[in-house]
Motif scaffolding. Structure first.
Motif, PDB file in Angstrom:
ATOM      1  N   ALA A 103       0.818  -1.210   0.000  1.00  0.00           N
ATOM      2  CA  ALA A 103       0.000   0.000   0.000  1.00  0.00           C
ATOM      3  C   ALA A 103       0.856   1.267   0.000  1.00  0.00           C
ATOM      4  N   LEU A 104       2.046   1.194   0.615  1.00  0.00           N
ATOM      5  CA  LEU A 104       2.926   2.363   0.706  1.00  0.00           C
ATOM      6  C   LEU A 104       3.905   2.458  -0.458  1.00  0.00           C
ATOM      7  N   SER A 105       3.899   1.465  -1.346  1.00  0.00           N
ATOM      8  CA  SER A 105       4.867   1.436  -2.452  1.00  0.00           C
ATOM      9  C   SER A 105       4.666   2.616  -3.395  1.00  0.00           C
ATOM     10  N   GLY A 106       5.806   3.135  -3.872  1.00  0.00           N
ATOM     11  CA  GLY A 106       5.735   4.266  -4.785  1.00  0.00           C
ATOM     12  C   GLY A 106       6.306   3.989  -6.156  1.00  0.00           C
ATOM     13  N   ASN A 107       6.835   2.776  -6.342  1.00  0.00           N
ATOM     14  CA  ASN A 107       7.383   2.434  -7.659  1.00  0.00           C
ATOM     15  C   ASN A 107       7.293   0.929  -7.864  1.00  0.00           C
ATOM     16  N   ALA A 108       7.697   0.485  -9.060  1.00  0.00           N
ATOM     17  CA  ALA A 108       7.546  -0.920  -9.444  1.00  0.00           C
ATOM     18  C   ALA A 108       8.373  -1.852  -8.572  1.00  0.00           C
ATOM     19  N   VAL A 109       9.635  -1.479  -8.305  1.00  0.00           N
ATOM     20  CA  VAL A 109      10.514  -2.351  -7.532  1.00  0.00           C
ATOM     21  C   VAL A 109       9.951  -2.599  -6.132  1.00  0.00           C
ATOM     22  N   GLU A 110       9.465  -1.540  -5.508  1.00  0.00           N
ATOM     23  CA  GLU A 110       8.926  -1.667  -4.148  1.00  0.00           C
ATOM     24  C   GLU A 110       7.692  -2.557  -4.116  1.00  0.00           C
ATOM     25  N   ILE A 111       6.789  -2.350  -5.051  1.00  0.00           N
ATOM     26  CA  ILE A 111       5.529  -3.094  -5.005  1.00  0.00           C
ATOM     27  C   ILE A 111       5.730  -4.563  -5.387  1.00  0.00           C
ATOM     28  N   ILE A 112       6.619  -4.839  -6.318  1.00  0.00           N
ATOM     29  CA  ILE A 112       6.888  -6.229  -6.704  1.00  0.00           C
ATOM     30  C   ILE A 112       7.579  -6.969  -5.557  1.00  0.00           C
ATOM     31  N   GLY A 113       8.527  -6.292  -4.886  1.00  0.00           N
ATOM     32  CA  GLY A 113       9.184  -6.904  -3.741  1.00  0.00           C
ATOM     33  C   GLY A 113       8.213  -7.185  -2.605  1.00  0.00           C
ATOM     34  N   ALA A 114       7.307  -6.239  -2.361  1.00  0.00           N
ATOM     35  CA  ALA A 114       6.317  -6.432  -1.294  1.00  0.00           C
ATOM     36  C   ALA A 114       5.346  -7.545  -1.641  1.00  0.00           C
ATOM     37  N   ARG A 115       4.991  -7.670  -2.895  1.00  0.00           N
ATOM     38  CA  ARG A 115       4.088  -8.754  -3.312  1.00  0.00           C
ATOM     39  C   ARG A 115       4.770 -10.116  -3.142  1.00  0.00           C
ATOM     40  N   ALA A 116       6.070 -10.178  -3.418  1.00  0.00           N
ATOM     41  CA  ALA A 116       6.807 -11.430  -3.196  1.00  0.00           C
ATOM     42  C   ALA A 116       6.802 -11.785  -1.714  1.00  0.00           C
ATOM     43  N   LEU A 117       6.935 -10.767  -0.854  1.00  0.00           N
ATOM     44  CA  LEU A 117       6.902 -10.996   0.588  1.00  0.00           C
ATOM     45  C   LEU A 117       5.517 -11.478   1.022  1.00  0.00           C
ATOM     46  N   GLN A 118       4.457 -10.948   0.388  1.00  0.00           N
ATOM     47  CA  GLN A 118       3.115 -11.462   0.654  1.00  0.00           C
ATOM     48  C   GLN A 118       3.018 -12.947   0.312  1.00  0.00           C
ATOM     49  N   GLY A 119       3.633 -13.343  -0.798  1.00  0.00           N
ATOM     50  CA  GLY A 119       3.628 -14.745  -1.202  1.00  0.00           C
ATOM     51  C   GLY A 119       4.281 -15.633  -0.160  1.00  0.00           C
ATOM     52  N   LEU A 120       5.356 -15.121   0.468  1.00  0.00           N
ATOM     53  CA  LEU A 120       6.020 -15.865   1.535  1.00  0.00           C
ATOM     54  C   LEU A 120       5.071 -16.075   2.713  1.00  0.00           C
ATOM     55  N   GLY A 121       4.390 -15.008   3.112  1.00  0.00           N
ATOM     56  CA  GLY A 121       3.440 -15.131   4.216  1.00  0.00           C
ATOM     57  C   GLY A 121       2.318 -16.106   3.907  1.00  0.00           C
ATOM     58  N   ALA A 122       1.778 -16.017   2.688  1.00  0.00           N
ATOM     59  CA  ALA A 122       0.682 -16.906   2.285  1.00  0.00           C
ATOM     60  C   ALA A 122       1.128 -18.363   2.259  1.00  0.00           C
ATOM     61  N   ALA A 123       2.381 -18.612   1.879  1.00  0.00           N
ATOM     62  CA  ALA A 123       2.898 -19.984   1.836  1.00  0.00           C
ATOM     63  C   ALA A 123       2.941 -20.612   3.230  1.00  0.00           C
ATOM     64  N   PHE A 124       3.133 -19.803   4.256  1.00  0.00           N
ATOM     65  CA  PHE A 124       3.095 -20.310   5.629  1.00  0.00           C
ATOM     66  C   PHE A 124       1.666 -20.500   6.113  1.00  0.00           C
ATOM     67  N   ILE A 125       0.768 -19.621   5.694  1.00  0.00           N
ATOM     68  CA  ILE A 125      -0.606 -19.650   6.215  1.00  0.00           C
ATOM     69  C   ILE A 125      -1.393 -20.854   5.707  1.00  0.00           C
ATOM     70  N   LEU A 126      -1.389 -21.098   4.392  1.00  0.00           N
ATOM     71  CA  LEU A 126      -2.301 -22.085   3.816  1.00  0.00           C
ATOM     72  C   LEU A 126      -2.072 -23.506   4.327  1.00  0.00           C
ATOM     73  N   PRO A 127      -0.867 -24.085   4.189  1.00  0.00           N
ATOM     74  CA  PRO A 127      -0.716 -25.475   4.661  1.00  0.00           C
ATOM     75  C   PRO A 127      -0.813 -25.617   6.174  1.00  0.00           C
ATOM     76  N   SER A 128      -0.351 -24.607   6.926  1.00  0.00           N
ATOM     77  CA  SER A 128      -0.420 -24.721   8.387  1.00  0.00           C
ATOM     78  C   SER A 128      -1.866 -24.672   8.868  1.00  0.00           C
ATOM     79  N   SER A 129      -2.721 -23.860   8.206  1.00  0.00           N
ATOM     80  CA  SER A 129      -4.133 -23.806   8.605  1.00  0.00           C
ATOM     81  C   SER A 129      -4.803 -25.161   8.410  1.00  0.00           C
TER      82      SER A 129
END
Length: 546
Positions: A103-129
């Motif tokens: 949400a705070l990203s101001g350019n492509a590099v920031e938002i793509i990196g943050a989306r990759a970090l979201q993917g990391l979080g989601a990878a922990f959430i789904l199988p553990s749930s």
């Protein structure tokens, strides 16, 4: 005196606490599924606000998908060893913080990196749930818990476009991600209050660094190839690929190289894991789980049905907005019928499976999916209304609600509880890889269909072949979004009519292929055992007792 068998259960939830725990887990899953679908609606606005290129926009989605799919197996294994609740909490924290960064990203590099970090979080959430549910729910409540978990996935996938449309219309794209903050806080409170910690009670010493590296790199390569093959070429390079200032242009496609590399890594992983198993060493995934018929055949069903299960959901919104003229919000309202069907099925699925067994309910669900998709294919035209599509979307949603929950339950029904994390991760990986393959196939079907049908429709209306070819290319490259603007061109009314008819026919093609995959998955369910012992142990009526 014989040695006691080591315990495999830490705790079993009973009473009201189990449903409060289930609500917290389901809300966490809902958060990541909702986010994945909301992004698809929000991307056009993000492109304008952040001045993203087409390549940037595609990586906003691809970065998330690549990290998510490639780390599921590793995350599931960590959940078994380090604690399933712990991994779930870590995943929620990472996902929420990454959402704020997006949400705070101001350019492509920031938002793509943050989306990759979201993917990391989601990878922990789904199988553990899912592994927590498998570990702490037993009896009839376990079937109900799987039904809620499955309906959450199906319902949120359909609800996402509505939420995304509303947020981008009345708020801003930033709130498509900031909404995860209050949701995440509620999830964490619920998990700490109601969800117990579970993990392997007897653990081998050591780690499987090689298996972790090979599984991650293998899935990363294969999923990248499936996601990017259409854009960069399946074998030879058709477009320049740039990353970290390095450009790949010409020769073999980066997607082809990544795919081959990924397959080699996965083959090596199997070899390495077999040797470690035979030597009694720790492995990232126990391949012996595939010897369990319900697990092996169930994963095959999951992969095949995922080829077509949600494939139509990427083509249908584009059709409704580009051809019929609905807004993103109106499209979301139409797709709400699918979400309602999925939630209705969650209420009926558990009770029905107790009477006729989970495999039969799974088959009923997949049959409903196939009929719903075929019905949508029949109804699609340039004059169709949302009301005409709603009944078929509702039936489609009921099928998803029945099938997702029951298939998950069947896959995990005979797996040891201490291996819940890795087993849950594998079924999630099967679905993700199947969905990636299906999206690639259905995306190609749409593009090929547009190339044939739009050209034919235009030439039937006496449009000059060079103009027809130019319009067809524009429609293909824009996925149909250019169609409304064709009215501004000379002979614009004819161009819009021809392009719209061609797009409608191409969307039908996607529906036919998606339905064929679901039917193939339905046939594959014949490999599943009836699981009479498991059915009775879960409180179901034994087969033939009715």
């Amino acid at each position: 005196m014989a040695a006691a068998t080591p315990p495999t259960h830490n705790v079993v939830l009973t009473g009201r606490r189990r449903w409060a725990a289930l609500f917290a887990l389901a809300l966490g899953v809902a958060m990541i599924i909702l986010d994945a679908t909301v992004v698809n609606v929000a991307i056009p606005t993000m492109v304008r606000d952040l001045d993203l290129t087409t390549n940037d926009a595609e990586w906003v989605s691809a970065a998330y998908s690549l990290v998510f799919a490639s780390l599921l197996i590793v995350a599931g294994r960590l959940a078994d060893r380090q604690g399933r609740r712990r991994m779930f909490v870590i995943g929620v924290i990472i996902f929420v913080l990454a959402s704020v960064l997006v949400a705070l990203s101001g350019n492509a590099v920031e938002i793509i990196g943050a989306r990759a970090l979201q993917g990391l979080g989601a990878a922990f959430i789904l199988p553990s749930s899912l592994s927590i549910i498998n570990a702490v729910f037993v009896g009839k409540s376990r079937a109900a818990a799987f039904a809620v978990w499955g309906a959450t996935i199906g319902g949120m996938a359909a609800l996402g476009p509505l939420v995304g449309g509303w947020l981008t219309t009345y708020a801003s794209w930033h709130w498509a991600f900031l909404i995860n903050v209050p949701i995440g806080i509620l999830v964490l409170i619920g998990v700490f209050m109601f969800v117990p910690e579970t993990k392997e009670l007897v653990q081998q010493k050591g780690s499987d660094i090689g298996g972790i590296a090979l599984s991650t790199l293998g899935l990363l390569g294969v999923v990248f190839a499936l996601i990017e093959g259409q854009r960069y070429g399946w074998i030879t390079s058709t477009a320049p690929f740039s990353v970290l200032g390095i450009t790949w242009d010409g020769g073999l496609s980066p997607a082809f190289i990544a795919g081959i590399f990924g397959v080699i890594c996965l083959v090596l992983m199997i070899v390495v894991e077999k040797r470690r198993l035979n030597a009694g060493k720790v492995v990232v995934f126990d391949l012996n789980l595939f010897k369990i018929r319900s697990f092996g055949a169930g994963n095959a069903v999951a992969l095949i049905v995922s080829l077509g299960e949600f494939g139509l959901l990427f083509a249908l919104p584009l059709f409704l907005q580009s051809v019929i003229g609905y807004t993103a919000l109106e499209t979301g309202v139409i797709l709400l019928a699918l979400a309602i069907g999925s939630f209705v099925a969650s209420g009926a699925g558990a009770a029905l499976s107790q009477r006729i067994g989970p495999v039969r309910v799974l088959q009923i669900g997949m049959a409903c999916e196939a009929v719903g998709i075929i019905g949508l294919g029949v109804m699609i035209s340039t004059s169709v209304t949302g009301w005409a599509l709603a009944p078929w979307l509702f039936l489609y949603g009921m099928g998803v609600g029945f099938a997702t929950a029951q298939l998950t339950g069947v896959i995990l029904s005979e797996t040891p509880v201490e291996k819940s994390g890795q087993a849950s991760a594998m079924q999630s990986t099967s679905r993700q890889v199947g969905a990636a393959i299906g999206t690639a196939i259905l995306g190609t079907t749409l593009l090929v269909g547009l190339g044939v049908n739009v050209t034919n429709q235009l030439e039937e209306r006496n449009v000059a072949p060079p103009v027809a070819e130019q319009v067809t290319t524009a429609v293909q490259q824009s996925a149909g979004t250019v169609i409304p603007t064709l009215s501004q061109q000379p002979n614009g009314e004819v161009l819009v009519e021809g392009a719209s008819e061609g797009y409608a026919e191409s969307t039908k093609w996607v529906a036919w292929v998606a339905a064929a995959f679901v039917i193939l998955g339905l046939l594959t369910t014949l490999l599943l055992p009836r699981n009479a012992a498991r059915v009775e142990s879960e409180g179901y009526a034994p087969p033939g007792s009715e």
